[in-house]
Design an enzyme around this catalytic site. Structure first.
Site, PDB file in Angstrom:
ATOM      1  N   VAL A 109       0.845  -1.213   0.000  1.00 49.75           N
ATOM      2  CA  VAL A 109       0.000   0.000   0.000  1.00 49.75           C
ATOM      3  C   VAL A 109       0.875   1.255   0.000  1.00 49.75           C
ATOM      4  CG1 VAL A 109      -1.680   1.333   1.335  1.00 49.75           C
ATOM      5  CG2 VAL A 109      -1.891  -1.143   1.173  1.00 49.75           C
ATOM      6  N   GLY A 110       0.544   2.190  -0.885  1.00 44.95           N
ATOM      7  CA  GLY A 110       1.347   3.416  -0.990  1.00 44.95           C
ATOM      8  C   GLY A 110       2.748   3.065  -1.438  1.00 44.95           C
ATOM      9  N   GLY A 111       2.829   2.143  -2.402  1.00 49.41           N
ATOM     10  CA  GLY A 111       4.135   1.588  -2.797  1.00 49.41           C
ATOM     11  C   GLY A 111       4.973   2.510  -3.656  1.00 49.41           C
ATOM     12  N   GLY A 112       4.551   3.732  -3.892  1.00 53.13           N
ATOM     13  CA  GLY A 112       5.331   4.633  -4.747  1.00 53.13           C
ATOM     14  C   GLY A 112       5.392   4.082  -6.154  1.00 53.13           C
ATOM     15  N   MET A 150      -5.784   4.610  -0.279  1.00 53.29           N
ATOM     16  CA  MET A 150      -5.856   3.643   0.832  1.00 53.29           C
ATOM     17  C   MET A 150      -6.932   4.035   1.845  1.00 53.29           C
ATOM     18  SD  MET A 150      -2.195   4.636   2.415  1.00 53.29           S
ATOM     19  CE  MET A 150      -1.747   6.328   2.758  1.00 53.29           C
ATOM     20  N   LYS A 205       4.933   0.092   4.159  1.00 52.37           N
ATOM     21  CA  LYS A 205       6.317   0.508   4.429  1.00 52.37           C
ATOM     22  C   LYS A 205       6.404   2.028   4.399  1.00 52.37           C
ATOM     23  CE  LYS A 205      10.884   0.758   2.525  1.00 52.37           C
ATOM     24  NZ  LYS A 205      10.773   1.916   1.644  1.00 52.37           N
ATOM     25  N   HIS A 242       3.797   6.440   9.511  1.00 51.22           N
ATOM     26  CA  HIS A 242       4.431   7.585  10.195  1.00 51.22           C
ATOM     27  C   HIS A 242       4.078   8.930   9.528  1.00 51.22           C
ATOM     28  CE1 HIS A 242       8.544   7.977   7.844  1.00 51.22           C
ATOM     29  NE2 HIS A 242       7.522   7.860   7.013  1.00 51.22           N
TER      30      HIS A 242
HETATM   31  C1  LIG Z   1       6.800   7.886   2.476  1.00 55.14           C
HETATM   32  S1  LIG Z   1       6.155   7.289   0.950  1.00 55.14           S
HETATM   33  C2  LIG Z   1       6.530   5.571   1.065  1.00 55.14           C
HETATM   34  C3  LIG Z   1       6.514   4.900  -0.269  1.00 55.14           C
HETATM   35  C4  LIG Z   1       6.862   3.412  -0.260  1.00 55.14           C
HETATM   36  N1  LIG Z   1       5.956   2.657   0.588  1.00 55.14           N
HETATM   37  C5  LIG Z   1       8.291   3.208   0.166  1.00 55.14           C
HETATM   38  O1  LIG Z   1       8.528   2.953   1.350  1.00 55.14           O
HETATM   39  O2  LIG Z   1       9.175   3.314  -0.684  1.00 55.14           O
HETATM   40  C6  LIG Z   1       4.396   7.354   1.228  1.00 55.14           C
HETATM   41  C7  LIG Z   1       3.591   6.954   0.012  1.00 55.14           C
HETATM   42  O3  LIG Z   1       2.203   7.019   0.345  1.00 55.14           O
HETATM   43  C8  LIG Z   1       1.511   7.410  -0.829  1.00 55.14           C
HETATM   44  N2  LIG Z   1       0.168   7.925  -0.480  1.00 55.14           N
HETATM   45  C9  LIG Z   1      -0.157   9.116   0.089  1.00 55.14           C
HETATM   46  N3  LIG Z   1      -1.499   9.206   0.234  1.00 55.14           N
HETATM   47  C10 LIG Z   1      -2.020   8.055  -0.275  1.00 55.14           C
HETATM   48  C11 LIG Z   1      -3.345   7.550  -0.403  1.00 55.14           C
HETATM   49  N4  LIG Z   1      -4.407   8.261   0.012  1.00 55.14           N
HETATM   50  N5  LIG Z   1      -3.521   6.307  -0.939  1.00 55.14           N
HETATM   51  C12 LIG Z   1      -2.464   5.564  -1.349  1.00 55.14           C
HETATM   52  N6  LIG Z   1      -1.165   5.995  -1.245  1.00 55.14           N
HETATM   53  C13 LIG Z   1      -0.958   7.222  -0.720  1.00 55.14           C
HETATM   54  C14 LIG Z   1       2.421   8.466  -1.447  1.00 55.14           C
HETATM   55  O4  LIG Z   1       2.150   8.664  -2.801  1.00 55.14           O
HETATM   56  C15 LIG Z   1       3.805   7.846  -1.205  1.00 55.14           C
HETATM   57  O5  LIG Z   1       4.184   7.059  -2.306  1.00 55.14           O
END
Ligand SMILES: C[S@@+](CC[C@H](N)C(=O)[O-])C[C@H]1O[C@@H](n2cnc3c(N)ncnc32)[C@H](O)[C@@H]1O
Length: 232
Positions: free
Chosen positions: A104-107, A120, A133, A137
């Protein structure tokens, strides 16, 4: 006078893999530390985040509106994932017997993946494992709980399953002082840039219990991050 690289600065040398240069350039400098110039205004004002004080919008909108910033942020996250992937090779038991995983939120992702767009906060595709991941936070407890509830729903459709969280766990009494300093620096960055936080063991427990998880395990993973397995 002679200069030599420290073990950690070797990760910044061109051509060395894994390489953390994108993390330094994309995450710590260009995007987020820049808004530290606005800490004073944020502290006295009503904005939830320093990115709102600096750029007039929240952190994700700030990235979404600027392709260059988004690119450097995603590259930073991908470089961090290279390091974490190495560490996860020693944690194979965590993934044993699992057939499907949703990151989830895998970039941008850095493996063989299928991409599913969506928020999410709306819904999460079902799987044996949901991986979060460096996600929770970024969020305060109220929003983290919403994400965890959606994760619980996603794994419950499959029956069994678990949520794997990779994030820092503040342990001031057990950790060396320097390690706590790193975690607290991130805490300040998360609080100011995202209205999020780094959490202590107690805070993780409270959050997971409130989100309806019956038990969880915390183990150190690599550097200042831990792996938390949460079971509904
Ligand atoms: C700190 S990054 C971490 C990315 C990845 N999990 C990693 O560790 O490399 C947080 C991620 O959450 C995503 N994000 C933010 N809001 C979101 C949402 N409502 N639904 C899904 N992803 C989201 C962002 O786009 C970003 O890619």
């Amino acid at each position: 006078m002679a200069y030599t690289l420290t073990p950690s600065s070797k990760f910044l040398v061109k051509g060395i893999e894994p390489n953390l240069t994108p993390m330094v350039l994309g995450s710590f400098h260009a995007n987020f530390t820049a808004s530290f110039d606005f800490l004073g205004r944020w502290f006295k004002g009503d904005e939830k985040t320093t990115t709102e004080s600096a750029f007039g919008v929240g952190p994700w909108d700030m990235l979404g509106r600027d392709p260059q910033k988004l690119k450097s942020f995603n590259e930073a996250m991908a470089s961090d994932s290279q390091m974490i992937n190495m560490a996860l090779r020693d944690s194979k038991s965590v993934f044993k017997g699992l057939e499907s995983i949703v990151d989830v939120g895998g970039g941008t992702g850095s493996n063989n993946l299928s991409y599913v767009g969506g928020s999410m906060f709306e819904s999460i595709p079902s799987a044996d494992v949901v991986l979060l991941k460096w996600i929770l936070h970024n969020w305060d407890d109220e929003n983290a709980m919403k994400i965890l509830n959606n994760c619980k729903e996603a794994i419950s459709k499959k029956g069994g399953g678990k949520v794997i969280i990779i994030d820092a766990v503040i342990k001031e009494k057990e950790d060396e002082h320097e390690m706590t300093e790193v975690k607290l620096l991130f805490d300040i960055m998360m609080m100011s840039n995202f209205n999020g936080k780094e959490r202590t063991e107690e805070e993780w427990k409270k959050l997971l219990v409130s989100a309806g998880f019956k038990h969880h395990k915390i183990a150190p993973l690599f550097g200042f991050r831990s792996i938390i397995e949460a079971y509904p």
